[in-house]
Design a protein around this motif. Structure first.
Motif, PDB file in Angstrom:
ATOM      1  N   GLY A  65       6.940   1.129   4.821  1.00  0.00           N
ATOM      2  CA  GLY A  65       7.087   0.421   6.094  1.00  0.00           C
ATOM      3  C   GLY A  65       5.974   0.722   7.081  1.00  0.00           C
ATOM      4  O   GLY A  65       6.088   0.405   8.255  1.00  0.00           O
ATOM      5  N   CYS A  88       2.439  -0.101   6.784  1.00  0.00           N
ATOM      6  CA  CYS A  88       1.255  -0.957   6.930  1.00  0.00           C
ATOM      7  C   CYS A  88       1.587  -2.402   7.281  1.00  0.00           C
ATOM      8  O   CYS A  88       0.770  -3.098   7.869  1.00  0.00           O
ATOM      9  N   GLY A  89       2.755  -2.871   6.905  1.00  0.00           N
ATOM     10  CA  GLY A  89       3.105  -4.261   7.192  1.00  0.00           C
ATOM     11  C   GLY A  89       2.409  -5.263   6.279  1.00  0.00           C
ATOM     12  O   GLY A  89       2.556  -6.468   6.442  1.00  0.00           O
ATOM     13  N   CYS A 125       8.864  -3.800   1.219  1.00  0.00           N
ATOM     14  CA  CYS A 125       9.095  -2.442   0.711  1.00  0.00           C
ATOM     15  C   CYS A 125      10.320  -1.764   1.328  1.00  0.00           C
ATOM     16  O   CYS A 125      10.895  -0.882   0.719  1.00  0.00           O
ATOM     17  N   CYS A 181       3.062  -5.936   3.281  1.00  0.00           N
ATOM     18  CA  CYS A 181       3.999  -6.539   2.338  1.00  0.00           C
ATOM     19  C   CYS A 181       4.935  -7.520   3.029  1.00  0.00           C
ATOM     20  O   CYS A 181       5.955  -7.893   2.467  1.00  0.00           O
ATOM     21  N   ILE A 209       0.853  -1.197   0.000  1.00  0.00           N
ATOM     22  CA  ILE A 209       0.000   0.000   0.000  1.00  0.00           C
ATOM     23  C   ILE A 209       0.884   1.240   0.000  1.00  0.00           C
ATOM     24  O   ILE A 209       0.988   1.950  -0.982  1.00  0.00           O
ATOM     25  N   ASP A 210       1.539   1.482   1.132  1.00  0.00           N
ATOM     26  CA  ASP A 210       2.303   2.727   1.269  1.00  0.00           C
ATOM     27  C   ASP A 210       3.703   2.608   0.689  1.00  0.00           C
ATOM     28  O   ASP A 210       4.237   3.575   0.155  1.00  0.00           O
ATOM     29  N   GLY A 211       4.333   1.451   0.841  1.00  0.00           N
ATOM     30  CA  GLY A 211       5.702   1.283   0.343  1.00  0.00           C
ATOM     31  C   GLY A 211       6.755   1.911   1.235  1.00  0.00           C
ATOM     32  O   GLY A 211       7.916   2.020   0.854  1.00  0.00           O
TER      33      GLY A 211
END
Ligand SMILES: Cc1cc2nc3c(=O)[nH]c(=O)nc-3n(C[C@H](O)[C@H](O)[C@H](O)COP(=O)(O)OP(=O)(O)OC[C@H]3O[C@@H](n4cnc5c(N)ncnc54)[C@H](O)[C@@H]3O)c2cc1C
Ligand SMILES: Cc1cc2nc3c(=O)[nH]c(=O)nc-3n(C[C@H](O)[C@H](O)[C@H](O)COP(=O)(O)OP(=O)(O)OC[C@H]3O[C@@H](n4cnc5c(N)ncnc54)[C@H](O)[C@@H]3O)c2cc1C
Ligand code: SF4
Ligand code: SF4
Ligand code: FES
Lengths: 470, 306
Positions: B246, B248-249, B263, B251, B242-244
């Motif tokens: 770190g 949201c977690g 990310c 990924c 999502i954010d890229g």
């Protein structure tokens, strides 16, 4: 209403109505209620309440103006020290701040300071500001630029204070929208988007330039900013990295961090059918943790249409860290609480998606470092809670991006940036920091207070550097 | 602030302008070039001056085409610091990539943020093999180029389902000491999978390093082939983001038993240590939701715009 009489309750949407939408739960005072509430204030000479507000709003001063029927003037008084009054009036933990030290709180009936602050800010917006043009204190200072990293409450506050002094300010924000946790974390039913947009617009109207989609530390280094025409840098990047339990099965699909769950909905609007970001509507959701984030996740899950939402927390009721009001709201809406329960591992189905949590029952032992009674597992008490969505809401640590790319920056072992608390300056001269990135997850108003301290520190730093008189 | 060129594409980045003087208009992400590389693969060159200045091989951007889009990660395939542009190559697999593929030269992408991720570790290894499948060719190109520039002998194995999906062949041939092309149906190059020529190479000569990018099953197969030889093998993972940054977690991946964020800690990871099954499951989680998003697009769009 007489001075010191009973407190006016905040009107709220009834629970069965509010769980069907993201509409704001607290409705705000009417004109009469606000004036009535304002009349309760004793206008104390020594103003004890002011010391409970990290940005030192002249509380009796603005309440007096509401009492006199001039909420617009009241809002002006507030905005002298707080650029985000409609936000703070809604999300401040007032019971731990200004209202805690209000003289009337001894009788358990503090003046509803937050609700009145919100009223003044909202009325000012409704009536439209009377065209008062913003004029910086010292336009000469505009030849000096300051970079602010992050557009959360810390960054917005530092930026607006500096702009008011007369500096040219640029905010760099990593995401495509401003506000930090105010945007991606706190849900709309507590803080409507148009309120946030309005207050960010106000900061812009002070001349603050906002550049979104710029990840400092990646696109531009912190120290590079000092070579790019900025006299000083303020880092207000928050505590964005979610904590996990570190137990088996935690990476099964269907297990979200609180941040991911809330970001998908609040920032990306996954619950609206024409937006592309996907979300799973849970049948039975479990939320791990009992802070503000956990309550927000649970209440959001209900609004998405979950049949059952359970908070799983390893300590007891008295130890839950969320705002009392939000725990109460969650309960009214039907969130269940499974207390004294700690997850041991997550169990998945054949597709690698979570299907249950294996938990242990806990007992409370002696108080630990935090002063709260330590939970101790009861041997052999394993049991399972079935669920198709788990949201791990245990809090956040500072994001590592800036730390990883700025080796000179001194940080705590857990990642917090170390500053001089009087000035906000970090180990790099000219680089300041404040908010959650320094303290770890705290509050909106604490972050704003830190933004103010740093703005003053930056002002002194630039004046000293250029031999300007103070 | 000097020499601001005003063009039809909005304000140009003023070359000698300091960051303190730039305006939001300078950072608008305007598409300056578009090429269709294959029926469902599109290249766009887009203005992103800050990203172009800082980009390194292996890094990516998060792209958010318009208000209602998802934020999706795309690798920076090439960058031009002078022009302030980056090149993205993407396969149209779902709503967001299809909508991006519909955008034309002169259009503005609402948001391009980066460069994100930890750059690929470029070193002199000796003999290296880059194995790419499908659009993985675009992901592997900047890494292959940097490996070659670092003095390595470079063999590039490029696989695709069929001839029309072989992309960037000329660009890759330019930088490779040897290029081996495979197609599943034999319509171009060798018939078969990329792992076959890789297997043969490993049996014939000493290979010091392998980099792979492409579909997950392919990367996993590459890891299985190189493992018995103990060759350091790095894969560029494509976890859902999502954010890229770190935050949201979402990924997260398991690598060697540890949870890491693609990310921030990646996207490159030791291919022998990645938990591929878990990654596969996490990637497939929104399958039904993604399908239903497609129904919001017109029939024309569903055919990939061709
Ligand atoms: C779900 C939730 C509910 C909460 N509820 C309450 C509440 O009711 N009341 C309360 O007082 N507090 C609450 N809090 C806590 C409060 O929101 C935070 O303490 C506060 O937002 C911290 O402000 P900040 O400015 O330090 O950081 P943040 O709000 O985190 O903002 C930081 C900003 O910096 C940006 N950024 C990060 N890294 C970079 C970079 N490298 N380059 C550029 N930009 C970057 C981020 O994208 C973000 O926009 C809550 C927190 C959460 C998560
Ligand atoms: C670091 C990285 C670099 C990448 N570079 C490229 C590239 O250069 N070219 C290219 O064609 N593709 C690249 N991808 C994959 C690309 O991001 C996905 O194809 C894209 O997100 C699909 O979105 P969609 O809406 O079009 O399709 P959807 O229908 O939403 O999804 C199709 C598939 O794409 C994956 N996907 C969906 N949403 C996301 C998301 N937000 N983040 C990551 N994956 C997602 C899922 O596995 C899904 O099954 C990269 C991925 C990563 C993580
Ligand atoms: S900003 Fe917060 S602490 Fe200060 S007066 Fe308002 S509600 Fe109280
Ligand atoms: S302490 Fe309470 S009663 Fe006294 S001035 Fe402050 S708000 Fe009014
Ligand atoms: S994409 Fe959110 S943490 Fe990696």
């Amino acid at each position: 209403m007489a001075k010191g009489g009973p407190r006016n309750p905040m009107p709220k949407l009834p629970p069965e109505v509010r769980i069907r939408s993201f509409d704001e739960v607290a409705l705000g005072f009417s004109e009469e209620q606000a004036i009535d509430e304002a009349e309760r204030c004793l206008d104390c000479k020594n103003k004890p309440c002011v010391s409970g507000c990290p940005v030192n709003i002249d509380i009796p001063g603005f309440i007096k103006l509401i009492r006199e029927g001039d909420p617009v003037a009241a809002a002006r008084v507030i905005k002298r020290t707080n650029a985000l009054p409609a936000i703070c009036g809604r999300v401040c933990p007032q019971k731990e701040q200004c209202e805690k030290v209000c003289v009337l709180s001894k009788k358990g009936e503090a003046v509803a300071i937050g609700a009145l602050e919100r009223f003044a800010a909202d009325r000012e917006a409704e009536l439209g500001s009377s065209g008062e043009q913003f004029r910086p204190e010292n336009p000469e200072l505009s030849k000096y630029s300051v970079a602010v990293v992050g557009s959360g409450p810390a960054g917005l506050t530092a930026a607006s204070d500096l702009a008011r002094m007369g500096y040219s300010v640029t905010i760099f924000e990593a995401l495509h929208k401003t506000g930090g946790v105010l945007r991606y974390g706190i849900p709309e039913f507590r803080l409507p988007r148009h309120i946030l947009d309005r207050e960010v617009e106000y900061v812009r109207s002070l001349g603050v330039k906002i550049l979104t989609d710029v990840v400092i530390g990646k696109a531009v280094g912190v120290k590079d900013l000092l070579r790019e025409g900025f006299e000083a840098v303020f880092i207000g990047t928050g505590a964005g990295t979610p904590k996990f339990l570190g137990i088996p099965g935690e990476n099964l699909s269907g297990i979200y961090s609180g941040n991911e769950w809330l970001t998908r909905i609040n920032l990306m609007r996954a619950h609206e059918s024409d937006y592309a970001t996907p979300i799973k509507v849970p049948k039975r959701a479990c939320v791990i943790g009992a802070g503000n984030t956990a309550m927000d996740c649970a209440r959001t899950a209900l609004r998405l249409g979950a049949r059952e939402v359970t908070i799983v927390y390893r300590r007891g009721r008295a130890e839950m860290p969320a705002r009392a009001e939000e725990i109460e709201n969650a309960e009214e809406e039907g969130v269940k609480f499974q207390l004294l329960t700690n997850p041991k591992r997550f169990l998945g189905d054949q597709r690698g998606a979570v299907r249950a949590i294996e938990c242990l029952k806990m007992e409370l032992g002696e108080p630990d470092e935090s002063g709260r009674r330590r939970p101790i597992p009861v041997p052999g008490s394993e049991f399972q809670i079935e669920c198709d969505i788990v949201i791990v809401a245990l809090g956040q640590n500072p994001n590592p991006l800036i730390r990883m790319t700025t080796p000179e920056l001194k940080t705590e072992p857990w990642g917090g940036i170390i500053i001089d608390p009087r000035t906000g300056m970090t180990s790099i001269p000219g680089v300041f920091a404040g908010g959650d990135v320094v303290t770890g997850e705290a509050t909106v108003i604490a972050a704003m207070g830190a933004g103010k301290v740093a703005a003053a520190g930056i002002n002194n730093f630039i004046r000293e550097k250029h031999n300007l008189d103070r | 602030m000097a020499s601001q060129k005003q063009s039809s594409q909005g304000l140009q980045w003023p070359a000698d302008c300091k960051l303190a003087n730039i305006e939001p208009e300078h950072l608008r992400n305007i598409i300056v070039r578009k090429e269709r590389l294959a029926p469902t693969v599109t290249l766009v060159e887009v203005r992103a001056p800050l990203v172009a200045r800082a980009a390194k091989p292996g890094q990516f951007v998060i792209v958010w085409p318009h208000e209602k889009s998802e934020r999706i990660p795309l690798t920076i395939s090439e960058h031009n610091t002078e022009a302030g542009t980056i090149t993205l190559v993407f396969q149209e697999v779902g709503r967001t990539t299809i909508e991006l593929g519909e955008m034309e030269v002169g259009d503005e992408i609402a948001s391009v943020a980066g460069p994100l991720g930890t750059p690929t570790e470029i070193d002199f290894y000796g003999s290296v093999v880059v194995v790419a499948g499908g659009v993985g060719a675009a992901i592997a190109l900047p890494v292959a180029k940097a490996l070659k520039e670092a003095g390595n002998k470079l063999v590039f194995i490029l696989g695709a389902r069929q001839r029309s999906l072989v992309i960037l062949e000329d660009r890759i041939r330019e930088i490779s000491d040897q290029l081996i092309i495979t197609t599943d149906d034999g319509s171009y190059g060798r018939k078969g999978l990329v792992t076959e020529p890789l297997q043969e190479l490993l049996a014939e000569e000493k290979i010091d390093f392998v980099f792979t990018a492409g579909p997950l099953p392919m990367m996993k197969a590459v890891a299985q082939v190189t493992k018995p030889y103990g060759i350091k093998t790095v894969a560029s993972l494509d976890a859902i983001m999502i954010d890229g940054t770190g935050m949201c977690g979402g990924c997260r991946v398991t690598v060697g038993g540890k949870t890491l964020f693609t990310c921030v800690d990646g996207p490159d990871f030791d291919a022998h240590l990645v938990d591929w099954e878990e990654l596969q499951a996490r990637k497939a989680f929104y399958f039904e939701e993604e399908r239903s998003q497609l129904s919001t697009l017109s029939d024309h769009q569903q055919l990939g715009g061709e």
